[in-house]
Structure formats: C-alpha cells, structure tokens
Write a protein that holds these residues in place. Structure first.
Motif, PDB file in Angstrom:
ATOM      1  N   ALA A 221      92.524  41.658  -5.507  1.00  0.00           N
ATOM      2  CA  ALA A 221      92.196  40.517  -4.660  1.00  0.00           C
ATOM      3  C   ALA A 221      93.376  40.126  -3.772  1.00  0.00           C
ATOM      4  O   ALA A 221      93.189  39.530  -2.703  1.00  0.00           O
ATOM      5  CB  ALA A 221      91.784  39.322  -5.515  1.00  0.00           C
ATOM      6  N   GLN A 222      94.595  40.486  -4.199  1.00  0.00           N
ATOM      7  CA  GLN A 222      95.794  40.095  -3.469  1.00  0.00           C
ATOM      8  C   GLN A 222      96.417  41.235  -2.666  1.00  0.00           C
ATOM      9  O   GLN A 222      97.084  40.998  -1.659  1.00  0.00           O
ATOM     10  CB  GLN A 222      96.843  39.553  -4.458  1.00  0.00           C
ATOM     11  N   LYS A 223      96.223  42.457  -3.119  1.00  0.00           N
ATOM     12  CA  LYS A 223      96.851  43.619  -2.488  1.00  0.00           C
ATOM     13  C   LYS A 223      95.791  44.602  -2.018  1.00  0.00           C
ATOM     14  O   LYS A 223      94.720  44.692  -2.607  1.00  0.00           O
ATOM     15  CB  LYS A 223      97.795  44.325  -3.476  1.00  0.00           C
ATOM     16  N   ARG A 224      96.103  45.364  -1.004  1.00  0.00           N
ATOM     17  CA  ARG A 224      95.129  46.310  -0.442  1.00  0.00           C
ATOM     18  C   ARG A 224      95.201  47.640  -1.190  1.00  0.00           C
ATOM     19  O   ARG A 224      95.575  48.684  -0.669  1.00  0.00           O
ATOM     20  CB  ARG A 224      95.361  46.482   1.056  1.00  0.00           C
ATOM     21  N   VAL A 225      94.852  47.546  -2.472  1.00  0.00           N
ATOM     22  CA  VAL A 225      94.889  48.714  -3.354  1.00  0.00           C
ATOM     23  C   VAL A 225      93.617  48.732  -4.195  1.00  0.00           C
ATOM     24  O   VAL A 225      92.865  47.760  -4.244  1.00  0.00           O
ATOM     25  CB  VAL A 225      96.128  48.691  -4.282  1.00  0.00           C
ATOM     26  N   ALA A 226      93.385  49.858  -4.844  1.00  0.00           N
ATOM     27  CA  ALA A 226      92.324  50.003  -5.835  1.00  0.00           C
ATOM     28  C   ALA A 226      92.958  50.561  -7.101  1.00  0.00           C
ATOM     29  O   ALA A 226      94.049  51.141  -7.063  1.00  0.00           O
ATOM     30  CB  ALA A 226      91.231  50.936  -5.322  1.00  0.00           C
ATOM     31  N   THR A 227      92.268  50.395  -8.240  1.00  0.00           N
ATOM     32  CA  THR A 227      92.808  50.913  -9.497  1.00  0.00           C
ATOM     33  C   THR A 227      91.964  52.093  -9.962  1.00  0.00           C
ATOM     34  O   THR A 227      90.742  51.986 -10.041  1.00  0.00           O
ATOM     35  CB  THR A 227      92.833  49.822 -10.586  1.00  0.00           C
ATOM     36  N   PRO A 228      92.590  53.228 -10.270  1.00  0.00           N
ATOM     37  CA  PRO A 228      91.837  54.433 -10.642  1.00  0.00           C
ATOM     38  C   PRO A 228      91.313  54.366 -12.072  1.00  0.00           C
ATOM     39  O   PRO A 228      91.550  53.391 -12.798  1.00  0.00           O
ATOM     40  CB  PRO A 228      92.867  55.546 -10.484  1.00  0.00           C
ATOM     41  N   VAL A 229      90.619  55.406 -12.463  1.00  0.00           N
ATOM     42  CA  VAL A 229      90.052  55.499 -13.802  1.00  0.00           C
ATOM     43  C   VAL A 229      91.146  55.309 -14.857  1.00  0.00           C
ATOM     44  O   VAL A 229      92.278  55.811 -14.709  1.00  0.00           O
ATOM     45  CB  VAL A 229      89.338  56.856 -13.980  1.00  0.00           C
ATOM     46  N   ASP A 230      90.814  54.538 -15.887  1.00  0.00           N
ATOM     47  CA  ASP A 230      91.702  54.312 -17.030  1.00  0.00           C
ATOM     48  C   ASP A 230      93.019  53.623 -16.649  1.00  0.00           C
ATOM     49  O   ASP A 230      93.966  53.630 -17.431  1.00  0.00           O
ATOM     50  CB  ASP A 230      92.014  55.627 -17.761  1.00  0.00           C
ATOM     51  N   TRP A 231      93.072  53.014 -15.469  1.00  0.00           N
ATOM     52  CA  TRP A 231      94.285  52.320 -15.040  1.00  0.00           C
ATOM     53  C   TRP A 231      94.655  51.215 -16.004  1.00  0.00           C
ATOM     54  O   TRP A 231      93.799  50.534 -16.549  1.00  0.00           O
ATOM     55  CB  TRP A 231      94.071  51.735 -13.649  1.00  0.00           C
ATOM     56  N   LYS A 232      95.968  51.057 -16.196  1.00  0.00           N
ATOM     57  CA  LYS A 232      96.518  49.947 -16.963  1.00  0.00           C
ATOM     58  C   LYS A 232      97.645  49.323 -16.147  1.00  0.00           C
ATOM     59  O   LYS A 232      98.275  50.005 -15.335  1.00  0.00           O
ATOM     60  CB  LYS A 232      97.038  50.410 -18.323  1.00  0.00           C
ATOM     61  N   PRO A 233      97.917  48.017 -16.349  1.00  0.00           N
ATOM     62  CA  PRO A 233      99.001  47.381 -15.599  1.00  0.00           C
ATOM     63  C   PRO A 233     100.306  48.159 -15.714  1.00  0.00           C
ATOM     64  O   PRO A 233     100.710  48.558 -16.805  1.00  0.00           O
ATOM     65  CB  PRO A 233      99.112  45.999 -16.264  1.00  0.00           C
ATOM     66  N   GLY A 234     100.931  48.385 -14.581  1.00  0.00           N
ATOM     67  CA  GLY A 234     102.162  49.170 -14.523  1.00  0.00           C
ATOM     68  C   GLY A 234     101.947  50.588 -14.065  1.00  0.00           C
ATOM     69  O   GLY A 234     102.893  51.255 -13.617  1.00  0.00           O
ATOM     70  N   ASP A 235     100.702  51.098 -14.169  1.00  0.00           N
ATOM     71  CA  ASP A 235     100.398  52.437 -13.665  1.00  0.00           C
ATOM     72  C   ASP A 235     100.357  52.429 -12.143  1.00  0.00           C
ATOM     73  O   ASP A 235     100.214  51.375 -11.501  1.00  0.00           O
ATOM     74  CB  ASP A 235      99.035  52.912 -14.174  1.00  0.00           C
ATOM     75  N   ASN A 236     100.428  53.628 -11.555  1.00  0.00           N
ATOM     76  CA  ASN A 236     100.250  53.744 -10.114  1.00  0.00           C
ATOM     77  C   ASN A 236      98.857  53.280  -9.716  1.00  0.00           C
ATOM     78  O   ASN A 236      97.892  53.394 -10.487  1.00  0.00           O
ATOM     79  CB  ASN A 236     100.441  55.191  -9.669  1.00  0.00           C
ATOM     80  N   VAL A 237      98.763  52.746  -8.521  1.00  0.00           N
ATOM     81  CA  VAL A 237      97.476  52.327  -7.972  1.00  0.00           C
ATOM     82  C   VAL A 237      97.150  53.221  -6.776  1.00  0.00           C
ATOM     83  O   VAL A 237      97.951  54.073  -6.384  1.00  0.00           O
ATOM     84  CB  VAL A 237      97.498  50.848  -7.549  1.00  0.00           C
ATOM     85  N   MET A 238      95.961  53.021  -6.202  1.00  0.00           N
ATOM     86  CA  MET A 238      95.522  53.863  -5.098  1.00  0.00           C
ATOM     87  C   MET A 238      95.453  53.051  -3.810  1.00  0.00           C
ATOM     88  O   MET A 238      95.055  51.875  -3.810  1.00  0.00           O
ATOM     89  CB  MET A 238      94.159  54.469  -5.410  1.00  0.00           C
ATOM     90  N   VAL A 239      95.840  53.686  -2.727  1.00  0.00           N
ATOM     91  CA  VAL A 239      95.744  53.064  -1.403  1.00  0.00           C
ATOM     92  C   VAL A 239      94.287  53.084  -0.965  1.00  0.00           C
ATOM     93  O   VAL A 239      93.614  54.113  -1.067  1.00  0.00           O
ATOM     94  CB  VAL A 239      96.622  53.818  -0.393  1.00  0.00           C
ATOM     95  N   VAL A 240      93.781  51.956  -0.487  1.00  0.00           N
ATOM     96  CA  VAL A 240      92.370  51.896  -0.088  1.00  0.00           C
ATOM     97  C   VAL A 240      92.137  52.773   1.147  1.00  0.00           C
ATOM     98  O   VAL A 240      93.030  52.925   1.994  1.00  0.00           O
ATOM     99  CB  VAL A 240      91.931  50.444   0.176  1.00  0.00           C
ATOM    100  N   PRO A 241      90.943  53.370   1.253  1.00  0.00           N
ATOM    101  CA  PRO A 241      90.683  54.350   2.314  1.00  0.00           C
ATOM    102  C   PRO A 241      90.783  53.813   3.737  1.00  0.00           C
ATOM    103  O   PRO A 241      91.060  54.582   4.670  1.00  0.00           O
ATOM    104  CB  PRO A 241      89.250  54.822   2.020  1.00  0.00           C
ATOM    105  N   ASN A 242      90.552  52.494   3.932  1.00  0.00           N
ATOM    106  CA  ASN A 242      90.540  51.990   5.304  1.00  0.00           C
ATOM    107  C   ASN A 242      91.928  51.678   5.853  1.00  0.00           C
ATOM    108  O   ASN A 242      92.061  51.147   6.962  1.00  0.00           O
ATOM    109  CB  ASN A 242      89.644  50.744   5.416  1.00  0.00           C
ATOM    110  N   LEU A 243      92.977  52.036   5.110  1.00  0.00           N
ATOM    111  CA  LEU A 243      94.341  51.910   5.610  1.00  0.00           C
ATOM    112  C   LEU A 243      94.806  53.239   6.182  1.00  0.00           C
ATOM    113  O   LEU A 243      94.670  54.285   5.534  1.00  0.00           O
ATOM    114  CB  LEU A 243      95.296  51.499   4.491  1.00  0.00           C
TER     115      LEU A 243
END
Length: 241
Positions: free
Chosen positions: A188-210
C-alpha cells in the motif's frame, strides 16, 4: 463473498458484543497503537460456534498473537451466531469463581482474564447473511446453517483489502494472516509486489507498470532481473524497501 468486492467500502453496522453495543467503523477507528485513527487496520473474522473444538483453537491462537496484530496497527473483532452470554462464558475469566474459560485455559495463560478483542453476537444471522458468511454444509441441531470461517481485512479507509473464506471444518492459519497484513501494508505504501511464500525481509518484486528507469530511481538498493526463456524482463527483484 456475494456483493462485496475488493476495494468496496466495508458495510458499517451496529451489533451487540462482549464489550457492549458497537458500531464497526467507530470501533475500528477509535484507537490503535499509534493513536492515529487514519492508520488503523481491521480484521473481522467469523467462526461457526462457541464451545467447539476448532473454534477454541483458533480464537486461542488469535489471542496469543494479538500483540503482533497490535504492533501492525490492526484491531481484531470476531463474530458468530452465539449469544453474548455464551461468548463471555467461553472466553472470559469470572472473578467471583475464579473460573477460567475454555479459550484461556487452552492457551494456559494465567495472566489473561479475557480475550484481547471483542466477539459479536449475530443471533439472528443478519450479519452472516449480509456478509456472505454462512456455510451451507454445516448446520446446527435445528438444521440452520452455521457461519463459515470468513476473514475480512479492512484498511484504514474502511475499504475491503482482502477476504478469505474457509469451510467450517478447516481451521485458519493466523501466522499467515500476519504475513498477509505485512504484504498489504508494504504494497500500500511502496510500488512493489510480494512473490510466492514471501516473508518480511525477503526481496520483493517491482510492479510491471514501472519502467526500468523509474525502478532504478525508486529503488537505490538495486534491481535484478531474472532471465527467462521468453526473453521478457518482467521478473524484477529489489531488496524490501
């Protein structure tokens, strides 16, 4: 849930509960850890019946994790078809007799005298019908359907952010609900998505519209792209901002 879609304003209602008569929107907006009502999130979750095995384990687990939800500025509230009296008998320590109710006994918590969240009494099934909570396969002794195990996550704007519907026979994973909250609040705050099995501290994904240039500017820690057979560069990762 029929008629209630992601992004819809969650219906407000008044109901009796273990803390008295409440209005849902007022309850969610009254206060939270940060004392900033605009940041308060909410979880409304239903269970089929008081004094039943799976429900006792679920509300016990929710109570144990209540401090974790509070740290995330989340207020919790439960609901079932039982009366306020049954809710209290199932969940509260009665000082006069020092009788520790079943949920508290299940948790083996000697420091807690009551659940850290209210339970709504929906004796007439009005809310269960309105919110699509009934499980047609699970019925009471009179043949009436019981509430399923619904989860509604409500954002600070009082809009529905997530809904999950479990049948009455399947208990929920409240650790997963914490993970979901972490993802919802981050995205809700950052332009990212979280991948499968994501946990806080893991890498996140850049949203496609960037674009790549926008991503490089927004994420100074760097963006890595995974090579795929298609040659398309859409799997872009960055450290959690």
């Amino acid at each position: 849930m029929p008629g209630l879609l992601l992004g819809d304003v969650f219906p407000d209602f008044e109901a009796d509960s273990t803390v008295g008569r409440i209005s849902l929107h007022a309850f969610l907006g009254n206060s939270c850890r940060t004392l900033i009502p605009q940041r308060c999130w909410g979880i409304l979750f239903s269970h089929p019946r008081d004094y039943t095995p799976v429900c006792t384990t679920e509300l016990g687990r929710a109570a144990k994790l209540s401090a974790e939800f509070s740290k995330r500025d989340v207020k919790m509230i439960a609901l079932s078809l039982d009366s306020v009296e049954d809710h209290l008998g199932w969940s509260k320590l009665f000082q006069a007799t020092n009788h520790k109710a079943d949920i508290l006994a299940y948790n083996n918590d000697s420091s807690c005298n009551a659940l850290p969240f209210p339970i709504i009494a929906d004796n007439k099934r009005e809310l269960a019908v309105k919110l699509g909570m009934l499980d047609p396969d699970e019925r009471d002794k009179d043949g009436m359907p019981l509430t399923a195990r619904c989860v509604f996550v409500i954002g600070p704007d009082k809009r529905l952010k997530l809904s999950i519907l479990y049948p009455a026979t399947t208990g929920r994973n409240f650790d997963e609900l914490l993970r979901v909250i972490d993802s919802l609040q981050l995205t809700a705050q950052k332009r990212v998505a979280t991948p499968v099995d994501w946990k806080p501290g893991d890498n996140v994904m850049v949203v496609p519209n960037l674009s790549d240039d926008e991503a490089a500017s927004l994420f100074p820690s760097g963006v890595t792209t995974k090579d795929l057979p298609s040659g398309k560069k859409y799997l872009r990762y960055t450290p959690q901002p």
